[in-house]
Design a protein around this motif. Structure first.
Motif, PDB file in Angstrom:
ATOM      1  N   THR A  16       2.384   4.833  -1.161  1.00 54.15           N
ATOM      2  CA  THR A  16       1.883   5.414  -2.290  1.00 54.15           C
ATOM      3  C   THR A  16       2.680   5.182  -3.148  1.00 54.15           C
ATOM      4  O   THR A  16       1.366   5.312  -4.705  1.00 54.15           O
ATOM      5  CB  THR A  16       1.365   7.032  -1.628  1.00 54.15           C
ATOM      6  OG1 THR A  16       2.856   7.571  -1.137  1.00 54.15           O
ATOM      7  CG2 THR A  16       0.444   6.944  -0.412  1.00 54.15           C
ATOM      8  N   ASN A  40       0.868  -0.812  -0.030  1.00 54.08           N
ATOM      9  CA  ASN A  40      -0.307  -0.090  -0.072  1.00 54.08           C
ATOM     10  C   ASN A  40       0.988   1.467   0.275  1.00 54.08           C
ATOM     11  O   ASN A  40       0.292   2.361   0.539  1.00 54.08           O
ATOM     12  CB  ASN A  40      -1.026   0.163   1.409  1.00 54.08           C
ATOM     13  CG  ASN A  40      -0.274   0.132   2.065  1.00 54.08           C
ATOM     14  OD1 ASN A  40       0.864  -0.098   2.873  1.00 54.08           O
ATOM     15  ND2 ASN A  40      -1.028   0.524   3.393  1.00 54.08           N
ATOM     16  N   GLY A  77      -2.581  -3.925  10.759  1.00 49.72           N
ATOM     17  CA  GLY A  77      -1.544  -3.024  11.177  1.00 49.72           C
ATOM     18  C   GLY A  77      -0.287  -2.879  11.215  1.00 49.72           C
ATOM     19  O   GLY A  77       0.319  -1.826  11.665  1.00 49.72           O
ATOM     20  N   GLN A  78       0.662  -3.607  10.299  1.00 55.63           N
ATOM     21  CA  GLN A  78       1.374  -4.475   9.751  1.00 55.63           C
ATOM     22  C   GLN A  78       0.979  -3.993   8.004  1.00 55.63           C
ATOM     23  O   GLN A  78       0.136  -4.538   7.817  1.00 55.63           O
ATOM     24  CB  GLN A  78       1.857  -5.390   9.760  1.00 55.63           C
ATOM     25  CG  GLN A  78       1.905  -5.944  11.389  1.00 55.63           C
ATOM     26  CD  GLN A  78       3.501  -5.805  12.187  1.00 55.63           C
ATOM     27  OE1 GLN A  78       4.181  -5.809  11.429  1.00 55.63           O
ATOM     28  NE2 GLN A  78       3.108  -5.003  12.888  1.00 55.63           N
ATOM     29  N   PRO A  79       2.579  -3.336   7.750  1.00 53.94           N
ATOM     30  CA  PRO A  79       2.452  -3.061   6.253  1.00 53.94           C
ATOM     31  C   PRO A  79       2.061  -4.094   5.673  1.00 53.94           C
ATOM     32  O   PRO A  79       3.171  -5.949   6.688  1.00 53.94           O
ATOM     33  CB  PRO A  79       3.583  -1.947   6.419  1.00 53.94           C
ATOM     34  CG  PRO A  79       3.929  -1.961   7.552  1.00 53.94           C
ATOM     35  CD  PRO A  79       3.206  -2.484   8.448  1.00 53.94           C
TER      36      PRO A  79
HETATM   37  C1  LIG Z   1      -0.701   0.556   4.569  1.00 62.48           C
HETATM   38  O1  LIG Z   1      -1.219  -0.257   5.530  1.00 62.48           O
HETATM   39  C2  LIG Z   1      -0.211  -0.571   6.839  1.00 62.48           C
HETATM   40  C3  LIG Z   1      -0.951  -2.011   7.949  1.00 62.48           C
HETATM   41  O2  LIG Z   1      -2.924  -1.438   7.306  1.00 62.48           O
HETATM   42  C4  LIG Z   1      -1.111   0.943   7.678  1.00 62.48           C
HETATM   43  O3  LIG Z   1      -0.499   0.877   9.383  1.00 62.48           O
HETATM   44  C5  LIG Z   1      -0.335   2.022   6.932  1.00 62.48           C
HETATM   45  O4  LIG Z   1      -0.757   3.231   7.320  1.00 62.48           O
HETATM   46  C6  LIG Z   1      -0.445   2.277   5.300  1.00 62.48           C
HETATM   47  N1  LIG Z   1       0.358   2.840   4.567  1.00 62.48           N
HETATM   48  C7  LIG Z   1      -0.559   3.515   3.876  1.00 62.48           C
HETATM   49  C8  LIG Z   1       0.800   4.720   2.914  1.00 62.48           C
HETATM   50  O5  LIG Z   1      -1.376   3.811   3.506  1.00 62.48           O
END
Ligand SMILES: *[C@@H]1O[C@H](CO)[C@@H](O)[C@H](O)[C@H]1NC(C)=O
Ligand SMILES: *[C@@H]1O[C@H](CO)[C@@H](O)[C@H](O)[C@H]1NC(C)=O
Ligand SMILES: *[C@@H]1O[C@H](CO)[C@@H](O)[C@H](O)[C@H]1NC(C)=O
Ligand SMILES: *[C@@H]1O[C@H](CO)[C@@H](O)[C@H](O)[C@H]1NC(C)=O
Length: 337
Positions: free
Chosen positions: A154, A152, A277-279
């Protein structure tokens, strides 16, 4: 008195258990039989893992074959590696290349329990998880190779967006929607390049419908349903605004059998995962779609429980002479790395 009854019934239970426990049949991890069972297990794992990439067998880590009066119970521990074929790809697993270490490999582990009865196997438990090879490991052999970026991120999401836009601007007739981002890597330096892999799905819109601006386009589910796998890169030279976008997609034959998951968002940007919660950097094998079996207890405990009372016996069931340890040769050799 109560204690006596309790002890007596305990003894009875033991007697029943002991009379039922047939000698284990020794199968080595690299025996053809072990690999056959492993491939049956692997097919099951790939069939229910509908996101990300297909997995290939890397090694049979352990196999225990326990005969029971109705057949055999098989406990398997498999070591898997991610391939480059998306789960939706119709490419047979034999033709899917395992990801090399410099691509930051993903390793999977599965504990499985199968029941073999009359020559057919039923999978009664599959408990899998997967994890990324460490970024340090790649850096050791390829200092310039970037590690995976979160799905996710950007920049990754942007790269997928512009790459798909470019693809849809080509001379396709169908308009494609993003189904899933598979991988993303960011290499920064004098130029910033983002490499992405993603899966697309044909929508019910033509390019003209889509460019008219007021059509609602959803994933095609009928006989024209089909998917594609794309890789793209977006390169931006520092200090400039222009981006150099390249994209290549392989469009698969129609796969009307694979309909979009009911209730799934039209444009799933990131896979649904268990540890929120984890990327996420990859599509974990421990996916809710692993079904009810995945939440069952780890079969490793069965492996050790069985190993605990493993008796030395030969293949014919005859007790083997002491000091000739007869144990399966495990784990098996690693097929890839
Ligand atoms: C990506 O996902 C993680 C976990 O869901 C979140 O903590 C993080 O803020 C997200 N990053 C973006 C850029 O959306
Ligand atoms: C066992 O398998 C054979 C061949 O697959 C089949 O003909 C037979 O009916 C099966 N027997 C039972 C009890 O399922
Ligand atoms: C259009 O399609 C033809 C045939 O499929 C292909 O050779 C050509 O490169 C395509 N043109 C563009 C701009 O993508
Ligand atoms: C695609 O399907 C959706 C939902 O069924 C519908 O609302 C839409 O009009 C369709 N689009 C086209 C171009 O047919």
């Amino acid at each position: 008195m109560k204690l006596l009854i309790a002890l007596a019934s305990l003894f009875l239970c033991w007697a029943v258990v002991l009379s039922l426990s047939l000698p284990r049949r020794i199968v080595n991890c690299d025996d053809q039989e072990a690999h056959e069972v492993a491939n049956i297990g692997l097919q099951h794992v790939n069939a229910i893992h509908k996101t990300g990439y297909k997995f290939a067998l890397n090694a049979v880590d352990n196999i225990i074959v326990q005969p029971v009066p109705t057949g055999e119970i098989i406990y398997l521990e498999l070591d898997l590696l991610e391939t480059k074929c998306p789960s939706l790809s119709p490419t047979p697993l034999e033709n899917c290349h395992v990801r090399p270490v410099i691509d930051q490999a993903v390793e999977g582990d599965c504990d499985m329990k199968l029941f073999k009865h009359n020559g057919t196997y039923t999978i009664t438990k599959a408990n899998c998880k997967s994890g990324l090879d460490s970024a340090e490991n790649i850096r050791r052999i390829c200092p310039d190779c970037p590690p995976l970026a979160p799905l996710n991120n950007t920049q990754v999401v942007h790269a997928v967006d512009v790459a798909l836009h470019k693809f849809n601007g080509g001379n396709n007739t169908a308009f494609y929607l993003l189904r899933e981002i598979g991988r993303g890597k960011i290499q920064s330096g004098i130029s910033n390049s983002v490499h992405v892999e993603f899966v697309i799905a044909a929508s019910n819109c033509s390019i003209d419908d889509a460019s008219s601006g007021d059509a609602t386009c959803v994933e095609e589910t009928g006989p024209d349903a089909h998917f594609g796998a794309c890789s793209g890169s977006v390169v931006k030279i520092q200090g400039t605004v222009d981006e150099d976008v390249s994209v290549q997609c392989t469009i698969y034959e129609n796969q009307p059998g694979i309909v979009s998951q009911a209730g799934a968002p039209q444009v799933p940007l990131a896979p649904s995962q268990t540890n929120v919660g984890q990327p996420h950097f990859h599509h974990n094998l421990h996916h809710p779609s692993m079904g009810p079996h995945s939440s069952e207890s780890n079969s490793a405990e069965h492996l050790s429980a069985h190993a605990g009372h493993a008796v030395k016996r030969s293949l014919t069931g005859e007790p083997v002479p002491p000091n000739v340890p007869l144990r399966p040769v495990c784990p098996g050799r690693k097929i890839h790395f």
